[in-house]
Motif scaffolding. Structure first.
Motif, PDB file in Angstrom:
ATOM      1  N   PHE A   1       0.646  -1.146   0.040  1.00 48.15           N
ATOM      2  CA  PHE A   1      -0.092   0.051  -0.019  1.00 48.15           C
ATOM      3  C   PHE A   1       0.939   1.250   0.037  1.00 48.15           C
ATOM      4  CE2 PHE A   1       0.874  -0.853   4.314  1.00 48.15           C
ATOM      5  CZ  PHE A   1       1.284   0.411   4.873  1.00 48.15           C
ATOM      6  N   ARG A   2       2.169   1.047   0.547  1.00 47.58           N
ATOM      7  CA  ARG A   2       2.916   2.319   0.359  1.00 47.58           C
ATOM      8  C   ARG A   2       3.356   2.780  -0.873  1.00 47.58           C
ATOM      9  NH1 ARG A   2       4.180  -1.201   4.443  1.00 47.58           N
ATOM     10  NH2 ARG A   2       4.104  -0.151   6.704  1.00 47.58           N
ATOM     11  N   GLY A   3       2.828   4.058  -1.261  1.00 49.99           N
ATOM     12  CA  GLY A   3       3.183   4.894  -2.332  1.00 49.99           C
ATOM     13  C   GLY A   3       2.056   4.184  -3.320  1.00 49.99           C
ATOM     14  N   LYS A   4       1.048   3.591  -2.947  1.00 47.01           N
ATOM     15  CA  LYS A   4       0.043   2.890  -4.035  1.00 47.01           C
ATOM     16  C   LYS A   4      -1.255   3.797  -4.117  1.00 47.01           C
ATOM     17  CE  LYS A   4       2.983  -0.529  -4.925  1.00 47.01           C
ATOM     18  NZ  LYS A   4       3.540  -0.925  -5.868  1.00 47.01           N
ATOM     19  N   ARG A   5      -2.043   3.181  -5.127  1.00 47.63           N
ATOM     20  CA  ARG A   5      -3.449   4.121  -5.428  1.00 47.63           C
ATOM     21  C   ARG A   5      -4.492   3.176  -4.674  1.00 47.63           C
ATOM     22  NH1 ARG A   5      -3.871   7.935  -9.064  1.00 47.63           N
ATOM     23  NH2 ARG A   5      -6.047   7.129  -9.356  1.00 47.63           N
ATOM     24  N   VAL A   6      -5.195   3.711  -3.427  1.00 46.83           N
ATOM     25  CA  VAL A   6      -5.972   2.863  -2.867  1.00 46.83           C
ATOM     26  C   VAL A   6      -7.544   3.431  -2.932  1.00 46.83           C
ATOM     27  CG1 VAL A   6      -6.736   1.952  -0.496  1.00 46.83           C
ATOM     28  CG2 VAL A   6      -4.224   2.450  -1.324  1.00 46.83           C
ATOM     29  N   LEU A   7      -8.402   2.458  -3.163  1.00 51.20           N
ATOM     30  CA  LEU A   7      -9.745   2.849  -3.430  1.00 51.20           C
ATOM     31  C   LEU A   7     -10.547   2.309  -2.344  1.00 51.20           C
ATOM     32  CD1 LEU A   7     -12.539   3.928  -4.874  1.00 51.20           C
ATOM     33  CD2 LEU A   7     -12.498   1.534  -5.999  1.00 51.20           C
ATOM     34  N   ILE A   8     -10.933   3.183  -1.401  1.00 50.57           N
ATOM     35  CA  ILE A   8     -11.964   2.805  -0.093  1.00 50.57           C
ATOM     36  C   ILE A   8     -13.267   2.618  -0.316  1.00 50.57           C
ATOM     37  CG2 ILE A   8     -12.463   3.148   2.121  1.00 50.57           C
ATOM     38  CD1 ILE A   8      -9.357   4.562   2.224  1.00 50.57           C
ATOM     39  N   LEU A   9     -14.089   1.670  -0.259  1.00 45.88           N
ATOM     40  CA  LEU A   9     -15.600   1.525  -0.601  1.00 45.88           C
ATOM     41  C   LEU A   9     -15.978   1.794   0.740  1.00 45.88           C
ATOM     42  CD1 LEU A   9     -15.430  -1.641  -2.855  1.00 45.88           C
ATOM     43  CD2 LEU A   9     -15.368   0.678  -3.601  1.00 45.88           C
ATOM     44  N   GLY A  10     -16.949   2.889   0.705  1.00 45.98           N
ATOM     45  CA  GLY A  10     -17.541   3.520   2.113  1.00 45.98           C
ATOM     46  C   GLY A  10     -16.857   4.590   2.592  1.00 45.98           C
ATOM     47  N   ALA A  11     -17.797   5.357   3.544  1.00 46.70           N
ATOM     48  CA  ALA A  11     -16.980   6.624   3.924  1.00 46.70           C
ATOM     49  C   ALA A  11     -17.713   6.636   5.490  1.00 46.70           C
ATOM     50  CB  ALA A  11     -17.577   7.879   3.111  1.00 46.70           C
ATOM     51  N   GLY A  12     -17.834   5.693   6.192  1.00 41.30           N
ATOM     52  CA  GLY A  12     -18.193   5.676   7.572  1.00 41.30           C
ATOM     53  C   GLY A  12     -17.141   5.593   8.410  1.00 41.30           C
ATOM     54  N   VAL A  13     -17.415   5.404   9.661  1.00 40.99           N
ATOM     55  CA  VAL A  13     -16.323   5.623  10.924  1.00 40.99           C
ATOM     56  C   VAL A  13     -15.075   4.808  10.578  1.00 40.99           C
ATOM     57  CG1 VAL A  13     -16.029   5.070  13.057  1.00 40.99           C
ATOM     58  CG2 VAL A  13     -17.887   6.006  12.542  1.00 40.99           C
ATOM     59  N   SER A  14     -15.237   3.266  10.199  1.00 37.24           N
ATOM     60  CA  SER A  14     -14.326   2.578   9.790  1.00 37.24           C
ATOM     61  C   SER A  14     -13.461   3.028   8.526  1.00 37.24           C
ATOM     62  CB  SER A  14     -14.518   1.072   9.541  1.00 37.24           C
ATOM     63  OG  SER A  14     -15.093   0.768  10.857  1.00 37.24           O
ATOM     64  N   ALA A  15     -14.062   3.366   7.550  1.00 43.57           N
ATOM     65  CA  ALA A  15     -13.347   4.002   6.456  1.00 43.57           C
ATOM     66  C   ALA A  15     -12.493   5.229   6.496  1.00 43.57           C
ATOM     67  CB  ALA A  15     -14.423   4.200   5.392  1.00 43.57           C
ATOM     68  N   ALA A  16     -13.127   6.110   7.568  1.00 45.46           N
ATOM     69  CA  ALA A  16     -12.466   7.439   7.937  1.00 45.46           C
ATOM     70  C   ALA A  16     -11.133   6.846   8.354  1.00 45.46           C
ATOM     71  CB  ALA A  16     -13.182   8.270   8.638  1.00 45.46           C
ATOM     72  N   ALA A  17     -11.207   6.079   9.485  1.00 44.50           N
ATOM     73  CA  ALA A  17     -10.223   5.535  10.356  1.00 44.50           C
ATOM     74  C   ALA A  17      -9.045   5.032   9.543  1.00 44.50           C
ATOM     75  CB  ALA A  17     -10.299   4.440  11.402  1.00 44.50           C
ATOM     76  N   ILE A  18      -9.517   3.892   8.356  1.00 45.93           N
ATOM     77  CA  ILE A  18      -8.535   3.631   7.495  1.00 45.93           C
ATOM     78  C   ILE A  18      -7.701   4.556   6.526  1.00 45.93           C
ATOM     79  CG2 ILE A  18      -8.546   2.115   5.292  1.00 45.93           C
ATOM     80  CD1 ILE A  18     -10.726   0.320   6.817  1.00 45.93           C
ATOM     81  N   GLY A  19      -8.654   5.729   6.245  1.00 48.04           N
ATOM     82  CA  GLY A  19      -8.092   6.638   5.325  1.00 48.04           C
ATOM     83  C   GLY A  19      -7.064   7.625   6.194  1.00 48.04           C
ATOM     84  N   VAL A  20      -7.294   7.558   7.297  1.00 47.33           N
ATOM     85  CA  VAL A  20      -6.294   8.462   8.342  1.00 47.33           C
ATOM     86  C   VAL A  20      -4.953   7.574   8.247  1.00 47.33           C
ATOM     87  CG1 VAL A  20      -5.726   9.260  10.668  1.00 47.33           C
ATOM     88  CG2 VAL A  20      -7.981   9.732   9.514  1.00 47.33           C
ATOM     89  N   ALA A  21      -5.045   6.411   8.635  1.00 44.86           N
ATOM     90  CA  ALA A  21      -3.788   5.436   8.813  1.00 44.86           C
ATOM     91  C   ALA A  21      -3.134   5.498   7.396  1.00 44.86           C
ATOM     92  CB  ALA A  21      -4.405   3.979   9.344  1.00 44.86           C
TER      93      ALA A  21
END
Length: 307
Positions: A126-146
């Motif tokens: 995932f480092r230096g990669k392009r990531v698609l996160i499906l969903g924008a709830g609590v867990s999705a936001a936390a994953i995006g932060v990390a």
């Protein structure tokens, strides 16, 4: 956990609604017993309307040392705290609360660290990669932060959020983009082309007849998939991605990887270090029989095109 609960036993609570399916009590209490910690984690069912009063009153008990917060209460905790960690502030939710020596209540969020640890263990780049996160709830936001917190070197280079709820993905993306160097955007499609990693942070997959949240046939041959769901694993999404030979992982490892963070946050440093070194006893508790073989071989579903 001691064989007997005594007056000196430290109490930890996990409030949620419902709580019948929570896995953390089993994991925490197994760890307490393994490392000789006189403590217990107890699930408590608390309706949303009563949560604020419950949390404040529960900490009046001197032997209640902390809480692990289950859905749907994570976003309701931040405003009840005396202090909050960066991840919790940015994501607007926390999943752990502790009482300090000065009787302050502090909270933080470890969903993201759990995800990062799981990706590393399962050999998902995932480092230096392009990531698609499906969903924008609590867990999705936390994953995006990390993923964003590590910058474009130690974190993802480009993070896209997709959610079917109008404006939800845009709100999360704008908040994260203002804090971190990584490019964080909202997209209006769940099309996986051009992404190295797709993360399912939606509830799709809890039922067998759910539509797949993404068309895995359109994912690049080198791409990987992580499905954060715990129930019904391997989900139809994970099975479909694996059928294509993609590195597709279930959400159990994300939960396992959070455990050392929880214990360190609560002051059980030696136990946290021990779990960091060997957490297979936790995996044996929560991985379903059909996935037990993956405990010892987390790279089993590595895509042939991933080095």
């Amino acid at each position: 956990m001691s064989p007997f609960i005594t007056g000196s036993t430290q109490a930890y609570l996990i409030p949620g609604d419902p709580v019948r399916n929570v896995r953390l009590p089993r994991m925490f209490n197994a760890a307490f017993a393994r490392y000789g910690i006189d403590a217990v984690l107890v699930p408590v069912q608390v309706p949303v309307r009563d949560f604020a009063v419950f949390m404040k009153s529960a900490f009046l008990a001197r032997n209640v040392r902390g809480m692990v917060i289950a859905p749907p209460h994570k976003p309701r905790v931040v405003d009840l705290l005396d202090g909050c960690g960066l991840f919790g502030r940015v994501a607007g939710s926390v999943n752990v609360v502790r009482r300090t020596e000065g009787d302050q209540l502090e909270g933080d969020l470890f969903d993201g660290e759990g995800l990062i640890g799981a990706l590393d263990r399962c050999n998902v780049p995932f480092r230096g990669k392009r990531v698609l996160i499906l969903g924008a709830g609590v867990s999705a936001a936390a994953i995006g932060v990390a993923l964003a917190e590590g910058g474009t070197v130690n974190g993802a280079e480009h993070i896209a959020f997709f959610d079917t709820a109008s404006g939800k993905a845009a709100g999360v993306a704008a908040k994260l983009d203002a804090f971190f160097d990584a490019t964080v955007v909202a997209v209006d499609s769940n099309a996986p082309e051009g992404y190295d990693l797709v993360i399912n942070a939606t509830p799709l997959g809890l039922a067998e007849d759910d539509a797949l949240p993404v068309d895995v046939a359109r994912m690049a041959p080198h791409a990987a998939l992580f499905d954060i769901l715990l129930r019904n694993q391997p989900t139809p999404l994970v099975r479909a991605a694996r059928a294509r030979g993609l590195n597709a992982q279930a959400g159990f490892e994300m939960l396992v990887q959070q455990m050392p963070h929880y214990f360190r946050y609560f002051g059980h440093i030696d136990a946290a270090d021990a779990m960091q070194a060997d957490a297979d006893f936790l995996r044996e508790l929560i991985y379903p029989p059909a996935m037990q073989a993956e405990i010892a071989t987390p790279l089993r579903y590595q895509s042939p095109s991933v080095a």
